[in-house]
Design an enzyme around this catalytic site. Structure first.
Site, PDB file in Angstrom:
ATOM      1  N   GLU A 188       0.829  -1.206   0.000  1.00 26.62           N
ATOM      2  CA  GLU A 188       0.000   0.000   0.000  1.00 26.62           C
ATOM      3  C   GLU A 188       0.870   1.267   0.000  1.00 26.62           C
ATOM      4  OE1 GLU A 188      -2.565   0.628   3.391  1.00 26.62           O
ATOM      5  OE2 GLU A 188      -3.932   1.836   2.211  1.00 26.62           O
ATOM      6  N   GLY A 335       3.845   0.569  11.010  1.00 27.45           N
ATOM      7  CA  GLY A 335       3.555  -0.231  12.197  1.00 27.45           C
ATOM      8  C   GLY A 335       3.000  -1.591  11.822  1.00 27.45           C
ATOM      9  N   ALA A 336       2.086  -1.589  10.837  1.00 27.62           N
ATOM     10  CA  ALA A 336       1.445  -2.826  10.417  1.00 27.62           C
ATOM     11  C   ALA A 336       0.682  -2.588   9.120  1.00 27.62           C
ATOM     12  CB  ALA A 336       0.469  -3.302  11.492  1.00 27.62           C
ATOM     13  N   MET A 337       0.347  -3.661   8.425  1.00 27.97           N
ATOM     14  CA  MET A 337      -0.386  -3.537   7.165  1.00 27.97           C
ATOM     15  C   MET A 337      -1.448  -4.628   7.084  1.00 27.97           C
ATOM     16  SD  MET A 337      -0.919  -2.082   4.294  1.00 27.97           S
ATOM     17  CE  MET A 337      -2.227  -2.708   3.245  1.00 27.97           C
ATOM     18  N   GLU A 338      -2.660  -4.191   6.701  1.00 25.92           N
ATOM     19  CA  GLU A 338      -3.848  -5.035   6.831  1.00 25.92           C
ATOM     20  C   GLU A 338      -4.092  -6.019   5.693  1.00 25.92           C
ATOM     21  OE1 GLU A 338      -3.848  -1.682   6.236  1.00 25.92           O
ATOM     22  OE2 GLU A 338      -5.446  -1.133   4.843  1.00 25.92           O
ATOM     23  N   ASN A 339      -3.060  -6.490   4.986  1.00 27.79           N
ATOM     24  CA  ASN A 339      -3.279  -7.428   3.879  1.00 27.79           C
ATOM     25  C   ASN A 339      -4.325  -8.473   4.268  1.00 27.79           C
ATOM     26  OD1 ASN A 339      -0.789  -6.346   2.631  1.00 27.79           O
ATOM     27  ND2 ASN A 339       0.102  -7.343   4.416  1.00 27.79           N
ATOM     28  N   HIS A 371      -6.865  -2.302  15.074  1.00 30.41           N
ATOM     29  CA  HIS A 371      -6.903  -1.434  13.896  1.00 30.41           C
ATOM     30  C   HIS A 371      -6.852  -2.255  12.605  1.00 30.41           C
ATOM     31  CE1 HIS A 371      -5.872   2.340  11.661  1.00 30.41           C
ATOM     32  NE2 HIS A 371      -5.257   1.477  10.861  1.00 30.41           N
ATOM     33  N   GLU A 372      -5.873  -3.134  12.514  1.00 30.35           N
ATOM     34  CA  GLU A 372      -5.727  -3.911  11.266  1.00 30.35           C
ATOM     35  C   GLU A 372      -6.899  -4.872  11.078  1.00 30.35           C
ATOM     36  OE1 GLU A 372      -3.643  -2.542   9.490  1.00 30.35           O
ATOM     37  OE2 GLU A 372      -2.416  -1.572  11.032  1.00 30.35           O
ATOM     38  N   HIS A 375      -9.760  -3.126   9.541  1.00 34.96           N
ATOM     39  CA  HIS A 375      -9.599  -2.982   8.089  1.00 34.96           C
ATOM     40  C   HIS A 375     -10.092  -4.202   7.317  1.00 34.96           C
ATOM     41  CE1 HIS A 375      -7.486   0.754   7.485  1.00 34.96           C
ATOM     42  NE2 HIS A 375      -6.411   0.412   8.175  1.00 34.96           N
TER      43      HIS A 375
END
Ligand code: BES
Ligand code: ZN
Length: 953
Positions: A188, A335-339, A371-372, A375
């Site tokens: 992203e 911090g993180a990614m919601e794949n 949070h993730e 998403h």
């Protein structure tokens, strides 16, 4: 008429030859008949082609960190006939000869002749639209088509975006170390195209089927390695001759930025969520295989199930995949990614060690997961149609996460933190003349990355909270479920959301909300009370104005004239009676004079914006403000959020000249008696920031620290160093760390008992970090920073901490060490630290060292000097990634003179070409400096004199 072929299409050339009368044609060519203009001129994909499905196959060479692949995309052509097929790709080597096109749907797929293929830059070198263009010989009509592309690429080893390699040093039995590598992806917003060709826009949702093969060099035990992706494997991985290989099940329709896979030798912890109907979701948390990492994966697993269950209730749509993996990567960009189905994290955002991690780390982990996970619905199931509505992803996840945390950890009362953490942060940013509306026009990749900012996240979450509070909690939840249902597996724009909410709301949500999303900033509402016109009643007058710190830019206009539709409500104290709460009174932007509300009681004071639920400030007359100051002291006004928002508003209005600064500062005098963490932390930060403005005045600045020490002493005494019992509320460790840390700094006396205790704890810890960490885990920051602030001439504590940092495997600790190390007064040591931060093996990210140095008042100049010196090195590392560049550009925002303003402006002007994703922040930094200059002109005297006059026994 002269026939020039230079600016003509093939058709017009033909007409010119035949008829010799046509006007100059519109589409240029290169002089030998090659068309130069075409759909690649537009940064957006043509609207008439939609991707339906991808078959992606990748073959990774682990030793050389490169790969080959094929991408087979099925797509629908609708509307206009075309002969150009455009697909995104950047940095890959495409085998142009091997690109094929087929028309689908006949008995057999018909192969079409590819006339030529080219990159957009071959037409116009200045284009950076990342299009690979496949031109078919014949114009094709509406229907289904398939394009197959073979390509080769490099796994990124210098950057943490696209398909990249991360690594860590594993300590072996004999004490030596070995580098362990992982390959994973982080796409992203627009890096999927750098890993493989694809239609890289969020509205291009398609079903993905992925095959991945990895060839390892001899010496690596392939049985330890695994591959995970969005979907489960169809069947177990095959492992043979140093090659592992797997095929993944077909995904649900999803956007390209959510595609992900990871290859590692990590181990996992597993849990299965079983629903009432018997259906199941397998949840795994992957981390390094070493014991302390595996032990630290359980907390995440435990909260994830609770969070997913809560969201299934909240959204009324089940989590759609059969599994959810989460993986902690040793190197990670954000911090993180919601794949979808495979959420990636940096380690400190996913791992929590029950013995040695702090409560703050636990809260961080829980909130990032919440949070993730949010998403997976807001973002993955329903996606914004285009990046201009990024807040539909980030603002919603940042809002819904509070409900996820609340489900996982009900005792934290996390909703009490919404106002102080989200609203105030958003308003700080949004009061600047260089803010921007939530909904903005964006196109270039740098602009897209720059959008991941406080406005999309925190203003986004704040206006969601506001909608919830004026619609009613349940109605709003119903509206959101409606929205997910209306748009699932599709895309939505802002008005789509408002339309879904309108189906359940009894106010016109669209009308109200457009004033909040299409214009930047927010209003302040001035209130005044009239008890005399009708004795026994009170007339409350309300007037809205735009709140802005500094001058609006000359071209800054809004179609709403910077007026808002405002839900106003208030608490009020009846004369000699109770404190009551009003309902909502709308102040419509079309109300032309000031609005009045009449109450049939004599009111002593009102406190507007009950519980800080809404996104505006409230201004009071002098009498009301004095009464509120008394109400704070005698606890008549006692809700933590009401008190916090009152203090916040008063200081913002003091800064802008609507309230006398000494009145605002006077309101903090009761703080020795304030026991609520959120309120005291607000007061402390207001006092510190006022004090920072007068730091050149020795007496005033000296008194600032005495004042802070005095304010915190009662809390230091009641909190002590250790938890009182197991069931302390979450605010206790927060209060303890805040009070101790700031007190130790403020007293400036190494013989103070509390300081001595901190130093003794440091000495004990250094002697035996392995066992002592757990005893000081919640005051770790205090102990580390105090050790550096009171270090000896030889920097003994600093050296010992630097060594601990080098040995540390735990990112959360590394950050605390670096922030403490940055507090040394010794600039020679700091210069060397910044040099060393460019070492390949520097812990916790190069940028962080300088950023932390810049936080320290004594080192503003040093940080700025080093930023300029090393600018190009930082830019090479970070100028394509989202948050980091902004942090670096922010460093000089603390300056407050015109000379510095000019220097900073000139420097960034000179560097404009490589600021990349930090470009928007340059403007914000300059605005901030301007605001500081103005603050000094307007308030320095008053504030310095307030601090100077303080007396201490
Ligand atoms: N979608 C983002 C990750 C992201 C950030 C991608 C910037 C591209 C650019 C993710 O959901 C996110 O917001 N992560 C946050 C953590 C969250 C708890 C606010 C982050 O990475 O800091
Ligand atoms: Zn997010």
């Amino acid at each position: 008429m002269r026939c020039s072929t230079h600016f003509m299409t093939g058709l017009s050339i033909w007409m010119c030859v035949m008829l010799s009368i046509v006007p100059a044609a519109v589409v240029p060519s290169d002089g030998i008949g090659e068309v130069l203009d075409g759909p690649w001129d537009n940064i957006r994909l043509p609207e008439n082609i939609k991707a339906k499905a991808y078959k992606l196959s990748l073959n990774i060479d682990w030793e050389h960190m490169n790969y080959t692949g094929t991408q087979e995309v099925t797509m629908d052509v609708t509307g206009e006939d075309t002969k150009y097929f455009l697909i995104h790709t950047v940095g890959l080597v495409i085998d142009k000869e091997a690109t094929t096109l087929h028309k689908l749907g006949g008995k057999t797929d018909e192969e079409l002749t590819v006339k030529r293929t080219f990159m957009d830059t071959e037409k116009k070198p200045e284009l950076r639209h990342d299009f690979y263009v496949v031109e078919s010989e014949e114009t094709v009509a509406a229907g289904s088509y398939k394009m197959k592309i073979s390509f080769a690429g490099k796994v990124q080893t210098e950057k943490l975006t696209g398909m990249y390699r991360s690594k860590y040093a594993r300590t072996l039995q004999d004490g030596s170390t070995e580098m362990i590598y992982q390959v994973s992806t982080d796409f992203e917003p627009v890096d999927a195209r750098s890993a493989f060709p694809c239609f890289d826009e969020p509205a291009q949702k398609a079903n993905w089927t992925t095959d991945i093969t990895v060839t390892f060099p001899a010496g690596i035990d392939i049985n330890e390695y695994n591959i995970i992706s969005n979907m489960p494997l169809k069947e177990a991985l095959t492992r043979e001759n140093q090659i592992i290989s797997g095929s993944f099940m077909e995904s649900v329709p999803m956007s390209t930025y959510l595609v992900c896979f990871a290859v590692s030798d990590f181990l996992y912890k597993e849990d299965v969520l079983t629903r009432g109907d018997g259906s199941q979701v397998t949840m795994r948390v992957y981390a390094r295989r070493e014991d302390e990492f595996q032990e630290s994966a359980s907390y995440a697993l435990n909260v994830t199930s609770k969070i997913i269950e809560e969201y299934e209730k909240f959204y009324k749509v089940p989590y759609p995949l059969p599994k959810l993996d989460q993986i902690a990567l040793p190197e990670f960009n954000s911090g993180a990614m919601e794949n979808w189905g495979i959420i990636t994290y940096r380690e400190s955002s996913l791992l929590y060690n029950p013995t040695t991690s702090s409560t703050a780390e636990k809260q961080r982990v829980c909130s990032v997961i919440a949070h993730e996970a949010a998403h997976q619905w807001f973002g993955n199931i329903v996606t914004m149609a285009w990046w201009n509505d990024l807040w539909l992803n980030e603002g919603f996840a940042s809002f819904v996460e509070y409900y996820g945390i609340d489900a996982a950890e009900p005792s934290w009362n996390i909703l009490d933190f919404f106002y102080p953490d989200e609203m105030t942060t958003a308003m700080n940013f949004d009061s600047s003349p260089s803010s921007h509306p939530i909904s903005v026009q964006v196109s270039s990749p740098e602009e897209l990355s720059g959008l991941f900012d406080t406005i999309s996240y925190r203003k986004g979450s704040s206006i969601n909270w506001m909608m919830m509070k004026f619609m009613g909690d349940d109605t709003f939840a119903k509206g959101l479920a409606q929205y997910i249902d209306d748009f699932q597996y599709g895309n939505a724009a802002m008005v789509d959301l408002f339309n879904s909410l309108n189906k359940v709301a009894d106010v016109n949500v669209t009308k109200v909300m457009l004033t909040w999303t299409l214009q930047m900033g927010f209003p302040y509402v001035t209130t005044s009370l009239d008890n005399t016109t009708f004795p026994g009643s009170t007339i409350i007058s309300l007037k809205q104005e735009r709140f802005i710190v500094g001058e609006a830019k000359p071209d800054d206009i809004s179609e709403y004239g910077y007026e808002w539709h405002i839900p106003f409500c208030y608490r009020y104290k009846v004369k000699n009676g109770a404190v009551k709460t009003s309902g909502i009174h709308w102040i419509w932007s079309d109300d032309d004079t000031s609005k009045t509300v009449t109450v049939n009681e004599t009111i002593e004071w009102i406190k507007g914006n009950v519980d800080g639920n809404f996104y505006y400030l409230v201004n009071y007359g002098a009498d009301n403000l004095a009464a509120l100051a008394t109400a704070l002291e005698n606890k008549e006004l006692d809700g933590a959020t009401d008190k916090t928002s009152l203090i916040y508003d008063v200081f913002r209005l003091a800064e802008t000249g609507h309230v006398a600064y000494d009145k605002a500062l006077d309101m903090t005098k009761y703080a020795t008696a304030e026991k609520e963490y959120v309120v005291l932390s607000r007061i402390l930060s207001e006092v510190l920031s006022a004090g920072d403005g007068v730091k050149t005045n020795e007496t005033a600045y000296g008194n600032l620290w005495k004042y802070v020490a005095k304010m915190l002493k009662p809390r230091v005494d009641d909190m002590g160093w250790d938890p009182k019992n197991e069931s302390e509320p979450i605010t206790a460790p927060k209060m303890r760390d805040m009070a101790l840390r700031n007190y130790c700094k403020a007293v400036q006396n190494e013989t103070d008992t509390t300081v001595k205790e901190a130093l003794a704890k440091y000495t004990e810890f250094v002697a035996d970090p392995g066992t002592k960490k757990s005893e000081i885990k919640d005051v770790f920051t205090t102990v580390m920073r105090t050790a550096i602030i009171y270090d000896d001439k030889n920097n003994t504590n600093w050296q010992a901490m630097w060594d601990l940092l080098q040995k540390s495997d735990w990112e959360a600790d590394q950050k605390i060490y670096i922030a403490a190390l940055a507090r040394t007064k010794n600039q020679t040591v700091l210069r060397k630290m910044i040099d060393d931060s460019f070492d390949e093996n520097a812990k916790a990210g190069t940028w962080r060292y300088l950023y932390y140095v810049s936080y320290h008042g004594d080192h503003y100049d040093l940080a700025w000097e080093l930023l300029q010196d090393k600018w190009d090195d930082y830019a090479i590392k970070y100028n394509t990634t989202s948050f980091t560049m902004g942090y670096l550009v922010e460093i000089p925002e603390v300056f407050d003179t015109q000379a510095k303003y000019d220097e900073v402006a000139a420097f960034f002007k000179k560097k404009e070409y490589n600021i990349g994703t930090g470009l928007k922040t340059v403007e914000e930094t300059l605005s901030k400096i301007k605001a500081n200059i103005k603050w000094k002109d307007d308030h320095y005297e008053d504030v310095a004199s307030w601090f100077t006059k303080l007396t201490f026994e």
